[in-house]
Design a protein around this motif. Structure first.
Motif, PDB file in Angstrom:
ATOM      1  N   TYR A   1     -37.419  25.529  -3.277  1.00  0.00           N
ATOM      2  CA  TYR A   1     -37.468  25.718  -4.734  1.00  0.00           C
ATOM      3  C   TYR A   1     -38.803  26.266  -5.251  1.00  0.00           C
ATOM      4  O   TYR A   1     -39.090  26.192  -6.437  1.00  0.00           O
ATOM      5  CB  TYR A   1     -37.082  24.426  -5.470  1.00  0.00           C
ATOM      6  N   ALA A   2     -39.618  26.828  -4.370  1.00  0.00           N
ATOM      7  CA  ALA A   2     -40.873  27.463  -4.792  1.00  0.00           C
ATOM      8  C   ALA A   2     -40.579  28.823  -5.412  1.00  0.00           C
ATOM      9  O   ALA A   2     -39.621  29.499  -5.042  1.00  0.00           O
ATOM     10  CB  ALA A   2     -41.808  27.628  -3.600  1.00  0.00           C
ATOM     11  N   ASP A   3     -41.400  29.220  -6.367  1.00  0.00           N
ATOM     12  CA  ASP A   3     -41.289  30.543  -6.978  1.00  0.00           C
ATOM     13  C   ASP A   3     -42.221  31.488  -6.228  1.00  0.00           C
ATOM     14  O   ASP A   3     -43.435  31.429  -6.397  1.00  0.00           O
ATOM     15  CB  ASP A   3     -41.660  30.494  -8.456  1.00  0.00           C
ATOM     16  N   LEU A   4     -41.642  32.321  -5.374  1.00  0.00           N
ATOM     17  CA  LEU A   4     -42.389  33.292  -4.583  1.00  0.00           C
ATOM     18  C   LEU A   4     -42.099  34.713  -5.050  1.00  0.00           C
ATOM     19  O   LEU A   4     -42.285  35.671  -4.299  1.00  0.00           O
ATOM     20  CB  LEU A   4     -42.026  33.131  -3.105  1.00  0.00           C
TER      21      LEU A   4
ATOM     22  N   ASN B   1     -45.782  32.859  -7.587  1.00  0.00           N
ATOM     23  CA  ASN B   1     -45.440  34.230  -7.944  1.00  0.00           C
ATOM     24  C   ASN B   1     -46.716  35.081  -8.033  1.00  0.00           C
ATOM     25  O   ASN B   1     -47.754  34.620  -8.483  1.00  0.00           O
ATOM     26  CB  ASN B   1     -44.609  34.300  -9.228  1.00  0.00           C
ATOM     27  N   HIS B   2     -46.601  36.287  -7.518  1.00  0.00           N
ATOM     28  CA  HIS B   2     -47.704  37.260  -7.455  1.00  0.00           C
ATOM     29  C   HIS B   2     -48.855  36.804  -6.561  1.00  0.00           C
ATOM     30  O   HIS B   2     -49.934  37.383  -6.604  1.00  0.00           O
ATOM     31  CB  HIS B   2     -48.232  37.613  -8.853  1.00  0.00           C
ATOM     32  N   ALA B   3     -48.664  35.746  -5.765  1.00  0.00           N
ATOM     33  CA  ALA B   3     -49.725  35.280  -4.863  1.00  0.00           C
ATOM     34  C   ALA B   3     -49.819  36.177  -3.636  1.00  0.00           C
ATOM     35  O   ALA B   3     -48.834  36.767  -3.208  1.00  0.00           O
ATOM     36  CB  ALA B   3     -49.454  33.837  -4.437  1.00  0.00           C
ATOM     37  N   ASN B   4     -51.003  36.256  -3.080  1.00  0.00           N
ATOM     38  CA  ASN B   4     -51.218  37.002  -1.844  1.00  0.00           C
ATOM     39  C   ASN B   4     -51.239  35.996  -0.693  1.00  0.00           C
ATOM     40  O   ASN B   4     -52.196  35.245  -0.530  1.00  0.00           O
ATOM     41  CB  ASN B   4     -52.544  37.760  -1.906  1.00  0.00           C
ATOM     42  N   LEU B   5     -50.159  35.970   0.058  1.00  0.00           N
ATOM     43  CA  LEU B   5     -50.019  35.085   1.213  1.00  0.00           C
ATOM     44  C   LEU B   5     -49.918  35.900   2.496  1.00  0.00           C
ATOM     45  O   LEU B   5     -49.394  35.427   3.498  1.00  0.00           O
ATOM     46  CB  LEU B   5     -48.773  34.208   1.042  1.00  0.00           C
ATOM     47  N   SER B   6     -50.444  37.108   2.469  1.00  0.00           N
ATOM     48  CA  SER B   6     -50.355  37.970   3.644  1.00  0.00           C
ATOM     49  C   SER B   6     -51.103  37.338   4.821  1.00  0.00           C
ATOM     50  O   SER B   6     -52.186  36.788   4.659  1.00  0.00           O
ATOM     51  CB  SER B   6     -50.907  39.365   3.341  1.00  0.00           C
ATOM     52  N   SER B   7     -50.452  37.366   5.962  1.00  0.00           N
ATOM     53  CA  SER B   7     -50.986  36.808   7.210  1.00  0.00           C
ATOM     54  C   SER B   7     -51.282  35.309   7.139  1.00  0.00           C
ATOM     55  O   SER B   7     -52.006  34.783   7.989  1.00  0.00           O
ATOM     56  CB  SER B   7     -52.239  37.571   7.660  1.00  0.00           C
TER      57      SER B   7
ATOM     58  N   LEU C   1     -37.010  27.040   3.157  1.00  0.00           N
ATOM     59  CA  LEU C   1     -36.988  27.941   2.006  1.00  0.00           C
ATOM     60  C   LEU C   1     -35.738  27.745   1.150  1.00  0.00           C
ATOM     61  O   LEU C   1     -35.351  28.642   0.419  1.00  0.00           O
ATOM     62  CB  LEU C   1     -37.087  29.393   2.489  1.00  0.00           C
ATOM     63  N   PHE C   2     -35.113  26.573   1.226  1.00  0.00           N
ATOM     64  CA  PHE C   2     -33.919  26.301   0.426  1.00  0.00           C
ATOM     65  C   PHE C   2     -34.226  26.485  -1.055  1.00  0.00           C
ATOM     66  O   PHE C   2     -35.176  25.903  -1.579  1.00  0.00           O
ATOM     67  CB  PHE C   2     -33.430  24.857   0.626  1.00  0.00           C
ATOM     68  N   GLY C   3     -33.440  27.306  -1.732  1.00  0.00           N
ATOM     69  CA  GLY C   3     -33.589  27.480  -3.173  1.00  0.00           C
ATOM     70  C   GLY C   3     -34.846  28.207  -3.613  1.00  0.00           C
ATOM     71  O   GLY C   3     -35.142  28.275  -4.798  1.00  0.00           O
ATOM     72  N   ALA C   4     -35.615  28.745  -2.663  1.00  0.00           N
ATOM     73  CA  ALA C   4     -36.838  29.472  -3.030  1.00  0.00           C
ATOM     74  C   ALA C   4     -36.468  30.779  -3.726  1.00  0.00           C
ATOM     75  O   ALA C   4     -35.495  31.435  -3.372  1.00  0.00           O
ATOM     76  CB  ALA C   4     -37.678  29.757  -1.798  1.00  0.00           C
ATOM     77  N   TYR C   5     -37.243  31.159  -4.721  1.00  0.00           N
ATOM     78  CA  TYR C   5     -37.019  32.380  -5.480  1.00  0.00           C
ATOM     79  C   TYR C   5     -37.889  33.467  -4.863  1.00  0.00           C
ATOM     80  O   TYR C   5     -39.119  33.401  -4.941  1.00  0.00           O
ATOM     81  CB  TYR C   5     -37.369  32.132  -6.942  1.00  0.00           C
ATOM     82  N   LEU C   6     -37.249  34.453  -4.218  1.00  0.00           N
ATOM     83  CA  LEU C   6     -37.958  35.477  -3.454  1.00  0.00           C
ATOM     84  C   LEU C   6     -37.807  36.886  -4.019  1.00  0.00           C
ATOM     85  O   LEU C   6     -38.115  37.858  -3.343  1.00  0.00           O
ATOM     86  CB  LEU C   6     -37.468  35.453  -2.000  1.00  0.00           C
TER      87      LEU C   6
END
Length: 85
Positions: free
Chosen positions: A47-50, A31-37, A65-70
């Motif tokens: 199941y990752a918190d994104l 969460n709040h991570a910068n994964l741009s590009s 992305l099963f169950g990932a929080y977006l």
């Protein structure tokens, strides 16, 4: 080599332009991570918190992305071809 970052706490991390292809990130706290590009092709993000993460222009092709929080994530320009949602 496939990186194993399952359940890693990467909240707010700057991972822009990182090569995380085929990485195992299931259950990771991004969460709040910068994964741009970032290259997340083939990565397991189940199941990752994104929440509120910046995924703009990230390559998520064939990612799991099963169950990932977006909630609040920025996916503008992201590649999602053959991603499992």
């Amino acid at each position: 080599v496939r990186a194993n970052l399952c359940y890693a706490d990467l909240q707010g991390a700057d991972l822009s332009d990182a090569d995380l292809s085929n990485a195992s990130l299931s259950g990771a706290y991004l969460n709040h991570a910068n994964l741009s590009s970032a290259d997340l092709s083939g990565a397991d993000l189940s199941y990752a918190d994104l929440s509120d993460a910046d995924l703009s222009y990230a390559d998520l092709s064939e990612a799991k992305l099963f169950g990932a929080y977006l909630s609040g994530a920025d996916l503008s320009g992201a590649k999602l071809s053959e991603a499992s949602l």
